[in-house]
Design an enzyme around this catalytic site. Structure first.
Site, PDB file in Angstrom:
ATOM      1  N   GLU A  47      -8.071  -5.117   5.683  1.00 53.85           N
ATOM      2  CA  GLU A  47      -8.120  -4.649   4.018  1.00 53.85           C
ATOM      3  C   GLU A  47      -6.862  -5.501   3.318  1.00 53.85           C
ATOM      4  O   GLU A  47      -7.144  -5.991   2.218  1.00 53.85           O
ATOM      5  CB  GLU A  47      -8.016  -3.328   4.045  1.00 53.85           C
ATOM      6  CG  GLU A  47      -9.171  -2.457   4.583  1.00 53.85           C
ATOM      7  CD  GLU A  47      -8.615  -0.943   4.385  1.00 53.85           C
ATOM      8  OE1 GLU A  47      -8.965  -0.162   3.729  1.00 53.85           O
ATOM      9  OE2 GLU A  47      -7.914  -0.689   5.888  1.00 53.85           O
ATOM     10  N   ASN A  49       0.702  -1.302  -0.003  1.00 56.67           N
ATOM     11  CA  ASN A  49       0.095   0.096   0.097  1.00 56.67           C
ATOM     12  C   ASN A  49       0.956   1.398  -0.018  1.00 56.67           C
ATOM     13  O   ASN A  49       1.361   1.587   1.017  1.00 56.67           O
ATOM     14  CB  ASN A  49      -0.891   0.025   1.330  1.00 56.67           C
ATOM     15  CG  ASN A  49      -1.630   1.207   1.353  1.00 56.67           C
ATOM     16  OD1 ASN A  49      -1.923   1.960   0.444  1.00 56.67           O
ATOM     17  ND2 ASN A  49      -2.604   1.188   2.497  1.00 56.67           N
ATOM     18  N   ARG A  74      -2.980  -2.072  -3.285  1.00 58.11           N
ATOM     19  CA  ARG A  74      -3.968  -1.126  -3.197  1.00 58.11           C
ATOM     20  C   ARG A  74      -3.841   0.176  -3.850  1.00 58.11           C
ATOM     21  O   ARG A  74      -2.801   0.745  -3.938  1.00 58.11           O
ATOM     22  CB  ARG A  74      -4.065  -0.600  -1.618  1.00 58.11           C
ATOM     23  CG  ARG A  74      -5.342   0.210  -1.324  1.00 58.11           C
ATOM     24  CD  ARG A  74      -5.236   0.550   0.144  1.00 58.11           C
ATOM     25  NE  ARG A  74      -6.435   1.043   0.507  1.00 58.11           N
ATOM     26  CZ  ARG A  74      -6.694   1.623   1.744  1.00 58.11           C
ATOM     27  NH1 ARG A  74      -6.090   1.408   2.642  1.00 58.11           N
ATOM     28  NH2 ARG A  74      -8.084   1.987   1.957  1.00 58.11           N
ATOM     29  N   HIS A 124     -12.275   3.360   0.868  1.00 58.12           N
ATOM     30  CA  HIS A 124     -12.516   2.433   1.652  1.00 58.12           C
ATOM     31  C   HIS A 124     -13.300   1.004   1.241  1.00 58.12           C
ATOM     32  O   HIS A 124     -13.598   0.527   2.256  1.00 58.12           O
ATOM     33  CB  HIS A 124     -12.911   2.793   3.106  1.00 58.12           C
ATOM     34  CG  HIS A 124     -12.399   3.900   3.685  1.00 58.12           C
ATOM     35  ND1 HIS A 124     -12.908   5.120   4.137  1.00 58.12           N
ATOM     36  CD2 HIS A 124     -10.999   4.311   3.769  1.00 58.12           C
ATOM     37  CE1 HIS A 124     -11.789   6.042   4.620  1.00 58.12           C
ATOM     38  NE2 HIS A 124     -10.763   5.550   4.488  1.00 58.12           N
ATOM     39  N   ARG A 174      -9.981  16.333   7.114  1.00 59.64           N
ATOM     40  CA  ARG A 174     -10.679  16.566   5.869  1.00 59.64           C
ATOM     41  C   ARG A 174     -12.257  16.989   6.416  1.00 59.64           C
ATOM     42  O   ARG A 174     -12.536  16.844   7.443  1.00 59.64           O
ATOM     43  CB  ARG A 174     -10.804  15.178   5.163  1.00 59.64           C
ATOM     44  CG  ARG A 174      -9.703  15.001   4.310  1.00 59.64           C
ATOM     45  CD  ARG A 174     -10.278  13.649   3.588  1.00 59.64           C
ATOM     46  NE  ARG A 174      -8.878  12.859   3.097  1.00 59.64           N
ATOM     47  CZ  ARG A 174      -8.874  11.547   3.288  1.00 59.64           C
ATOM     48  NH1 ARG A 174      -9.630  10.884   3.516  1.00 59.64           N
ATOM     49  NH2 ARG A 174      -7.698  10.932   2.767  1.00 59.64           N
TER      50      ARG A 174
END
Length: 446
Positions: free
Chosen positions: A386, A7, A91, A180, A241
């Site tokens: 994940e 990732n 990813r 996600h 964010r």
């Protein structure tokens, strides 16, 4: 055979090595500060000493070279030879309109990924660089990409379209994509196991709450709506964010602050959310400050809770019947005060939290049920995985058995599935908190 997952972020590279035959994690690690004056690496191999070091890594090439070297290191490594690596899963933030499911990497695939860099300019270049470096260093190993957006491709037009000129979608691919995805996929399928239902018969609301945060409405086992949009900026209040806001604020504040669109993009992604409200993004720091009387920290918590609650209510309306609400990711798994605040007052929706159970569920590696015994809707805390989704996709693609998630069966969808690494973690959790055993969520046999 082992599967390596990578990732790659703009200045980092997280990785995991998974023993496919024994279904166990052999090593996890992370390289940080890539491209800066010095980089750092931390690797934890099962049964070995932790390896930590500083080194020079101007690009991802040097970082991944060191990762591969340390995987076979006699003292710190987890495999004897790189020949044991059967596949690499990467990813990737964005699949755009090109990639609806995971796929093997080819030169053509990389060119398509480069075309959609404008949809994820902060993440896509690093994702692609990691893929290109891994292909160069391991040219004979199959490489697979697993998109954050793929899980959400089941949304209908009414959910993924924006009420802007339709030509924006046709000409510039402006639509809701969601992110996600691997986390939401894992949690949706694990929730079905814990409920004792077929995935296709399950309606759940998933809240992935970390530094980045998103919600997902899952009906009959597939995504029908999600909170993030064209980019990961939309939706819930996050660490840095903004989440949802009036679009008119952007030109208004560009004029007032005298900033460019690019500078405004940075403000909204890096300097908003909780860090914009109270100067802190780590929820532990925010919570501590609030307990000590910091009013802005408390405001940040209240805003985050308000937004999560609003999305849960909206998704309940879309689903009609809700079987479970799931919390996952760092804050979702550890932030009992966030869960408590977000779920309070939702009893009319059939969502009843047991506060004592909720307070006990404050650990990693453990699936728990924190709803009241008489709650019509179950409330689960499910640690996401994940990397396991990426691993299984990469193996299946290499083996020729992969299909889109609506047709594909993952090993963790079985009630008999045992994650050995997490089982070891659960033992440690129970040593520290024996009462935890009372809220462990066990798979329901059909």
């Amino acid at each position: 055979m082992v599967i390596l997952t990578l990732n790659c972020g703009s200045s980092s590279a997280k990785y995991q090595v998974y023993d496919w035959d024994n279904k166990d994690v052999l090593a996890v690690g992370i390289v940080e500060r890539i491209g800066l004056e010095y980089s750092t690496i931390e690797q934890k191999s099962t049964g070995k000493e932790v390896y930590e070091a500083r080194f020079s890594s101007p690009t991802h090439m040097e970082a991944i070279q060191l990762v591969l070297k340390m995987l076979v290191d006699e003292k710190y490594g987890c495999i004897k030879s790189l020949d044991e690596i059967g596949a690499v899963g990467h990813r990737v933030l964005h699949g755009g309109e090109y990639f609806k499911k995971s796929t093997l990497v080819t030169d053509e695939v990389i060119e398509k990924l480069k075309e959609i860099i404008p949809l994820g300019p902060l993440h896509m270049p690093a994702n692609i660089m990691g893929i290109e470096v891994a292909r160069k260093l391991m040219p004979n190993v199959p490489q697979a990409i697993v998109m954050d957006t793929a899980w959400h491709q089941t949304m209908e037009e009414a959910a993924f379209m924006y009420a802007v000129p339709y030509s924006w979608y046709k000409d510039y691919n402006v639509r809701r994509y969601g992110f996600h995805g691997t986390s939401h996929l894992y949690c949706a399928k694990r929730a079905a196991v814990l409920l004792g239902k077929e995935n296709k018969d399950t309606n759940v609301i998933i809240m992935h709450i970390g530094n980045g945060a998103s919600g997902c409405a899952v009906k009959n086992g597939v995504c029908i709506d999600t909170s993030m949009g064209l980019t990961p900026l939309e939706g819930l209040v996050m660490g840095s964010r903004s989440g949802d806001m009036d679009p008119a604020i952007i030109p208004y504040m560009c004029k007032n602050l005298g900033v460019t669109p690019a500078e405004m993009d940075t403000l909204l992604n890096k300097k908003s959310g909780l860090i914009g409200i109270c100067g802190k993004s780590d929820r532990r720091d925010v919570h501590t400050a609030a307990l000590e009387g910091d009013k802005l920290a408390q405001l940040g918590i209240d805003m985050e809770i308000h937004r999560i609650k609003k999305y849960i209510g909206a998704y309940a309306a879309l689903l009609g019947r809700v079987d479970a609400v799931v919390f996952t990711a760092g804050v979702g798994e550890m932030g009992d005060h966030i869960r408590k605040g977000a779920l309070s007052g939702l009893e009319n929706f059939g969502i009843k939290l047991d506060e004592k159970k909720n307070a006990l569920s404050h650990c990693r590696n453990t699936e728990t049920c924190i709803s009241a015994d008489d709650s019509p809707v179950k409330i689960f805390v499910i640690p996401t995985d994940e990397e396991l989704v990426m691993t299984e996709d990469a193996f299946a693609l290499m083996n020729g058995t992969y299909d889109i998630h609506t047709n594909f069966h993952y090993t963790f969808e079985s009630p008999d599935y045992v994650n050995k690494a997490r089982a070891r973690g659960l033992v440690e959790n129970l040593k520290k908190t024996p009462e935890l055993e009372s809220i462990i969520a066990h798979p329901v046999r059909k």
